[in-house]
Write an enzyme that holds these catalytic residues in place. Structure first.
Site, mmCIF file in Angstrom:
data_model
loop_
_atom_site.group_PDB
_atom_site.id
_atom_site.type_symbol
_atom_site.label_atom_id
_atom_site.label_comp_id
_atom_site.label_asym_id
_atom_site.label_seq_id
_atom_site.Cartn_x
_atom_site.Cartn_y
_atom_site.Cartn_z
ATOM 1 N N GLU A 34 0.826 -1.236 -0.144
ATOM 2 C CA GLU A 34 0.007 0.203 -0.086
ATOM 3 C C GLU A 34 0.679 1.229 0.105
ATOM 4 O O GLU A 34 1.797 1.335 0.649
ATOM 5 C CB GLU A 34 -0.897 -0.076 1.314
ATOM 6 C CG GLU A 34 -2.188 0.594 1.042
ATOM 7 C CD GLU A 34 -3.114 -0.196 0.056
ATOM 8 O OE1 GLU A 34 -2.914 0.095 -1.216
ATOM 9 O OE2 GLU A 34 -3.828 -1.296 0.444
ATOM 10 N N GLY A 128 -16.139 5.301 -3.111
ATOM 11 C CA GLY A 128 -15.295 5.977 -1.969
ATOM 12 C C GLY A 128 -14.771 5.257 -0.964
ATOM 13 O O GLY A 128 -14.800 5.668 -0.145
ATOM 14 N N GLY A 130 -12.309 2.779 -1.540
ATOM 15 C CA GLY A 130 -11.151 2.223 -1.576
ATOM 16 C C GLY A 130 -11.132 0.909 -2.338
ATOM 17 O O GLY A 130 -10.081 0.317 -2.309
ATOM 18 N N SER A 133 -13.504 2.054 -7.334
ATOM 19 C CA SER A 133 -14.766 2.606 -8.047
ATOM 20 C C SER A 133 -14.563 3.470 -9.313
ATOM 21 O O SER A 133 -15.055 3.386 -10.162
ATOM 22 C CB SER A 133 -16.129 2.959 -7.211
ATOM 23 O OG SER A 133 -15.462 4.227 -6.612
ATOM 24 N N SER A 134 -13.758 4.442 -9.019
ATOM 25 C CA SER A 134 -13.329 5.414 -10.173
ATOM 26 C C SER A 134 -12.495 4.847 -11.109
ATOM 27 O O SER A 134 -12.689 4.807 -12.375
ATOM 28 C CB SER A 134 -12.896 6.881 -9.654
ATOM 29 O OG SER A 134 -11.909 6.698 -8.532
ATOM 30 N N GLU A 166 -6.938 10.300 -14.803
ATOM 31 C CA GLU A 166 -7.175 10.359 -13.486
ATOM 32 C C GLU A 166 -6.197 11.671 -12.757
ATOM 33 O O GLU A 166 -6.334 12.468 -12.017
ATOM 34 C CB GLU A 166 -6.985 9.400 -12.427
ATOM 35 C CG GLU A 166 -7.211 9.430 -10.835
ATOM 36 C CD GLU A 166 -8.422 8.485 -10.315
ATOM 37 O OE1 GLU A 166 -8.907 7.818 -11.050
ATOM 38 O OE2 GLU A 166 -8.673 8.756 -9.314
ATOM 39 N N ASP A 178 -4.351 0.856 -9.380
ATOM 40 C CA ASP A 178 -6.069 0.422 -9.572
ATOM 41 C C ASP A 178 -6.402 0.200 -11.054
ATOM 42 O O ASP A 178 -7.134 -0.766 -11.350
ATOM 43 C CB ASP A 178 -6.786 1.775 -9.145
ATOM 44 C CG ASP A 178 -6.463 2.223 -7.705
ATOM 45 O OD1 ASP A 178 -5.599 1.425 -6.943
ATOM 46 O OD2 ASP A 178 -6.817 3.127 -7.366
HETATM 47 C C1 GLA Z 1 -5.247 4.644 -4.291
HETATM 48 C C2 GLA Z 1 -4.334 5.198 -5.517
HETATM 49 C C3 GLA Z 1 -3.214 3.864 -5.847
HETATM 50 C C4 GLA Z 1 -2.717 3.596 -4.811
HETATM 51 C C5 GLA Z 1 -3.420 3.370 -3.329
HETATM 52 C C6 GLA Z 1 -2.536 3.099 -2.112
HETATM 53 O O1 GLA Z 1 -6.042 3.457 -4.477
HETATM 54 O O2 GLA Z 1 -5.119 5.284 -6.668
HETATM 55 O O3 GLA Z 1 -2.714 4.300 -7.050
HETATM 56 O O4 GLA Z 1 -1.455 4.315 -4.626
HETATM 57 O O5 GLA Z 1 -4.334 4.465 -3.155
HETATM 58 O O6 GLA Z 1 -1.951 2.163 -2.295
#
Ligand code: GLA
Length: 392
Positions: A34, A128, A130, A133-134, A166, A178
């Site tokens: 992360e 929103g 985590g 979704s976007s 984005e 993502d």
């Molecule tokens: C969001 C960002 C990713 C990544 C995570 C954290 O989801 O879109 O690119 O940095 O946070 O790991």
């Protein structure tokens, strides 16, 4: 998300015509790694069985007419109006429309001027929370335009185009995690992804374990401004380290042992942020080894360690996420738990023995409510295939 059949029925009702293409793109959950994707690190996500679906057809005009079924909202923009993030009538685009508009904007620059279309879409990914979704909206629309207009990009190029949308259009300096996961997901597998070399491979997860997501239902406040700040602090740490290690390009280039030697030369805040990144990258490699050795306990312990590091050093947790992890840790069958995604609210991800899943889901749900009086949402997910499209 409402079913494909219902989406098509809604399309027919709204536009009095049949759609031609159905496109879909999944959300993702990050199991480990992360806040390292913008530091050239390695990550371990999987695409999940929650997704965005779009029914659409191409039209002769250059108008893009989008219906967001879940919000009951509609937007029309054109190639010209999207330059200014406005709709056809000059009104600012609503937040949700910035994602498809950003994709159209990037694709047009990449020599694939997008065609006008009519589309109805819906999503089963909590917004929103985590779970990307976007990114799933971006990837679903990029996949749709590629199908309607008959061009193809390599999967990673498509993911990068969505990331660019984005970064440059929506204004969040996210990494590639993502969009990569949504494009490249493999059924039944985790994805090991090196965000520097862009090499990746699917890895089979423990057969007797299940991934469970717990949505804290805490709104992520300040997520994008704090996110961008974390990124800047990492860059600041790199600049300080370069005084001693001139070849260092990113935090990926320093091992935890080396970092311990130079840590004290960094400003206080940068010390803790960089410590998280450097150790989190090492944890991902250890997790791959644990997976190879079928060592569930080691894998789970790395997830807990990741959470504590995100809570104490990177400071992106939230008290409710800490409570979810604390409760999960006491429940039978739980090997590991941690916050997932950017943090500041949203979800935790849990690794649970298959035989205990039902009880785990029920108990985590109930105990979280008893502690916080917030009704969360706990559900098991399966690793799914990345984005795809078909003619309807
Ligand atoms: C969001 C960002 C990713 C990544 C995570 C954290 O989801 O879109 O690119 O940095 O946070 O790991």
């Amino acid at each position: 998300m409402i079913s494909e059949i219902d989406l098509i029925a809604n399309f027919v009702q709204r536009f009095q015509a049949q759609p031609r293409v159905f496109a879909r793109a999944p959300g993702r959950v990050n199991i480990l790694g992360e806040h390292v994707d913008y530091n050239d690190g390695v990550v371990l996500p999987m695409a999940i069985d929650r997704e965005v679906g779009i029914a659409a057809r191409k039209i002769d005009s250059n108008e893009v007419n989008l219906v967001a079924l879940d919000l009951n909202e509609e937007v029309v923009f054109t190639q010209q109006s999207l330059q200014e993030k406005k709709d056809k009538w000059g009104e600012p685009l609503p937040k949700w429309a910035l994602y498809p508009a950003g994709v159209a904007w990037v694709l047009s620059q990449k020599c694939h001027p997008v065609s006008g279309l009519q589309a109805v879409f819906s999503s089963s990914i909590p917004i929103g929370a985590g779970l990307s979704s976007s990114a799933a909206v971006e990837v679903a629309f990029a996949t749709l335009w590629s199908a309607l207009d008959g061009w193809q990009l390599q999967p990673l190029e498509l993911a990068q185009a969505c990331q660019q949308a984005e970064n440059e259009y929506v204004g969040v300096a996210c990494g590639l995690l993502d969009q990569f996961s949504s494009v490249c997901g493999v059924e039944g597998h985790l994805l090991f992804f090196d965000t520097r070399s862009l090499e990746w491979k699917p890895l089979q997860f423990f057969e007797d374990c299940v991934i469970v997501i717990a949505d804290s239902r805490v709104e992520r406040s300040l997520a994008s401004s704090e996110y961008n700040r974390r990124r800047e602090t990492c860059e600041e740490a790199v600049r300080h380290l370069q005084r001693f290690l001139p070849n260092l390009k990113s935090l990926r280039d320093i091992s935890p042992v080396e970092f311990a030697a130079y840590r004290e030369y960094l400003p206080q805040e940068a010390q803790r942020r960089a410590e998280h990144v450097v150790k989190e990258i090492a944890r991902v490699y250890s997790a791959v080894t644990a997976l190879k050795n079928q060592d569930r306990r080691a894998f789970g312990a790395l997830m807990y360690a990741s959470h504590y590091s995100l809570r104490d050093d990177y400071e992106v947790s939230h008290p409710n996420l800490d409570i979810l992890v604390e409760i999960a840790k006491q429940l039978p069958g739980c090997y590991g738990a941690r916050l997932t995604g950017a943090g500041f609210g949203g979800c935790t991800v849990n690794m649970v023995a298959k035989s205990e899943v039902e009880r785990f889901v029920e108990q985590l749900d109930r105990l979280y409510y008893e502690r916080t009086r917030v009704q969360g949402k706990v559900f098991a997910v399966v690793a799914s295939q990345g984005a795809s499209w078909k003619l309807v």
